[in-house]
Scaffold this motif. Structure first.
Motif, short mmCIF file in Angstrom:
data_model
loop_
_atom_site.label_atom_id
_atom_site.label_comp_id
_atom_site.label_asym_id
_atom_site.label_seq_id
_atom_site.Cartn_x
_atom_site.Cartn_y
_atom_site.Cartn_z
N ASP A 129 -1.64 6.61 -6.23
CA ASP A 129 -2.73 6.33 -7.18
C ASP A 129 -3.03 4.84 -7.25
OD1 ASP A 129 -0.96 5.89 -10.25
OD2 ASP A 129 -0.10 6.08 -8.25
N VAL A 130 -2.21 4.03 -6.59
CA VAL A 130 -2.46 2.60 -6.58
C VAL A 130 -3.20 2.21 -5.30
CG1 VAL A 130 -0.43 2.12 -7.96
CG2 VAL A 130 -0.23 2.12 -5.47
N SER A 131 -3.92 1.11 -5.36
CA SER A 131 -4.61 0.60 -4.17
C SER A 131 -3.61 -0.17 -3.31
CB SER A 131 -5.76 -0.32 -4.56
OG SER A 131 -6.71 0.35 -5.35
N TYR A 132 -3.65 0.05 -2.02
CA TYR A 132 -2.71 -0.65 -1.15
C TYR A 132 -3.31 -0.87 0.23
CZ TYR A 132 -1.88 4.18 0.32
OH TYR A 132 -2.04 5.48 0.76
N ALA A 133 -2.96 -1.98 0.79
CA ALA A 133 -3.30 -2.26 2.17
C ALA A 133 -2.21 -1.68 3.06
CB ALA A 133 -3.42 -3.76 2.40
N ALA A 171 -3.96 -4.34 10.60
CA ALA A 171 -3.89 -4.07 9.17
C ALA A 171 -5.27 -3.71 8.66
CB ALA A 171 -3.34 -5.28 8.42
N ILE A 172 -5.27 -2.99 7.54
CA ILE A 172 -6.53 -2.55 6.95
C ILE A 172 -6.44 -2.63 5.45
CG2 ILE A 172 -5.84 -0.10 6.96
CD1 ILE A 172 -8.80 0.54 7.68
N GLY A 173 -7.51 -3.09 4.81
CA GLY A 173 -7.55 -3.17 3.37
C GLY A 173 -7.78 -1.81 2.73
N TRP A 174 -7.74 -1.79 1.43
CA TRP A 174 -7.81 -0.52 0.71
C TRP A 174 -9.08 0.26 1.02
CZ3 TRP A 174 -5.61 3.37 -1.36
CH2 TRP A 174 -6.29 4.19 -2.25
N ASP A 175 -10.22 -0.44 1.01
CA ASP A 175 -11.48 0.29 1.20
C ASP A 175 -11.88 0.40 2.67
OD1 ASP A 175 -13.81 -2.40 0.28
OD2 ASP A 175 -12.27 -2.26 1.83
N GLY A 176 -11.08 -0.13 3.54
CA GLY A 176 -11.34 -0.01 4.97
C GLY A 176 -12.34 -1.01 5.52
N SER A 177 -12.91 -1.84 4.67
CA SER A 177 -13.93 -2.77 5.14
C SER A 177 -13.35 -3.99 5.83
CB SER A 177 -14.82 -3.21 3.97
OG SER A 177 -14.05 -3.92 3.02
N SER A 178 -12.11 -4.30 5.56
CA SER A 178 -11.47 -5.46 6.19
C SER A 178 -10.35 -4.99 7.10
CB SER A 178 -10.92 -6.42 5.14
OG SER A 178 -9.92 -5.81 4.38
N ARG A 181 -8.65 4.42 8.06
CA ARG A 181 -7.93 5.13 7.02
C ARG A 181 -8.82 6.18 6.38
NH1 ARG A 181 -5.70 0.86 3.04
NH2 ARG A 181 -4.90 2.73 1.97
N ASP A 182 -8.17 7.21 5.86
CA ASP A 182 -8.82 8.26 5.10
C ASP A 182 -8.07 8.36 3.79
OD1 ASP A 182 -9.80 11.70 5.86
OD2 ASP A 182 -9.75 10.60 3.98
N ASN A 183 -8.60 7.73 2.77
CA ASN A 183 -7.89 7.69 1.49
C ASN A 183 -7.79 9.07 0.83
OD1 ASN A 183 -7.35 4.98 1.77
ND2 ASN A 183 -9.11 4.33 0.54
N ALA A 184 -8.71 9.94 1.14
CA ALA A 184 -8.64 11.30 0.59
C ALA A 184 -7.40 12.03 1.12
CB ALA A 184 -9.90 12.07 0.94
N VAL A 207 1.31 -3.10 -1.93
CA VAL A 207 0.70 -2.63 -3.17
C VAL A 207 0.33 -3.77 -4.10
CG1 VAL A 207 1.86 -0.42 -3.01
CG2 VAL A 207 2.92 -2.27 -4.30
N ALA A 208 0.88 -4.95 -3.91
CA ALA A 208 0.60 -6.06 -4.81
C ALA A 208 -0.87 -6.47 -4.69
CB ALA A 208 1.50 -7.24 -4.50
N SER A 209 -1.42 -6.29 -3.51
CA SER A 209 -2.82 -6.62 -3.26
C SER A 209 -3.34 -5.66 -2.22
CB SER A 209 -2.96 -8.06 -2.78
OG SER A 209 -4.26 -8.28 -2.26
N ALA A 210 -4.58 -5.26 -2.37
CA ALA A 210 -5.16 -4.30 -1.43
C ALA A 210 -5.80 -4.97 -0.24
CB ALA A 210 -6.19 -3.44 -2.15
N ILE A 211 -5.58 -6.28 -0.09
CA ILE A 211 -6.18 -7.03 1.00
C ILE A 211 -5.23 -7.02 2.21
CG2 ILE A 211 -7.00 -9.31 1.72
CD1 ILE A 211 -7.64 -9.86 -1.23
N ALA A 212 -5.79 -6.80 3.37
CA ALA A 212 -4.98 -6.75 4.58
C ALA A 212 -4.40 -8.12 4.90
CB ALA A 212 -5.85 -6.29 5.75
#
Length: 125
Positions: free
Chosen positions: A29-33, A50-57, A72-75, A100-105
């Motif tokens: 349930d947490v955002s993670y890279a 590496a990939i960020g939480w939303d996949g954009s980076s 990534r497929d967060n679903a 998990v501390a940051s969602a940035i790759a």
């Protein structure tokens, strides 16, 4: 806590492709890279992608740019590493890790909190 399980490794020939998967469970349930790292016999662990939480980076090691793709497929709580044009020097145990501390790759392994057990990739010449 986030638990990670890698799969998809195997023995292939040079030029072949493999897709590794990293399935997360637990506190998803947490955002993670997520990062992929590899360790060859006698060598230190090295960053792959590496990939960020939303996949954009995304980030890639120079040695795999243009050949590997992280997604990534967060679903499905799953991160993939598509590896094309494999070379014998890609032979290693591949690990995925979650930050998990940051969602940035990031390329820095010490910033990742959770690690999988690894999957062996062997590329024959």
């Amino acid at each position: 806590q986030v638990r990670l399980v890698e799969s998809g490794g195997g023995l292939v020939q040079a030029g072949d492709s493999l897709r590794l998967s990293c399935a997360a469970s637990g506190r998803t349930d947490v955002s993670y890279a997520v990062g992929w790292f590899r360790q060859a016999p006698g060598k230190e662990r090295a960053f792959v992608a590496a990939i960020g939480w939303d996949g954009s980076s995304t980030l890639y090691a120079d040695s795999v740019k243009g050949r590997f793709t992280i997604s990534r497929d967060n679903a499905k709580n799953t991160v993939y590493l598509q590896m094309n044009s494999l070379k014998p020097e890609d032979t290693a145990v591949y690990y995925c890790a979650a930050k998990v501390a940051s969602a940035i790759a990031t390329m820095t392994s010490i910033r990742y909190n959770y690690w999988g057990q690894g999957t062996q990739v062997t590329v024959s010449s």
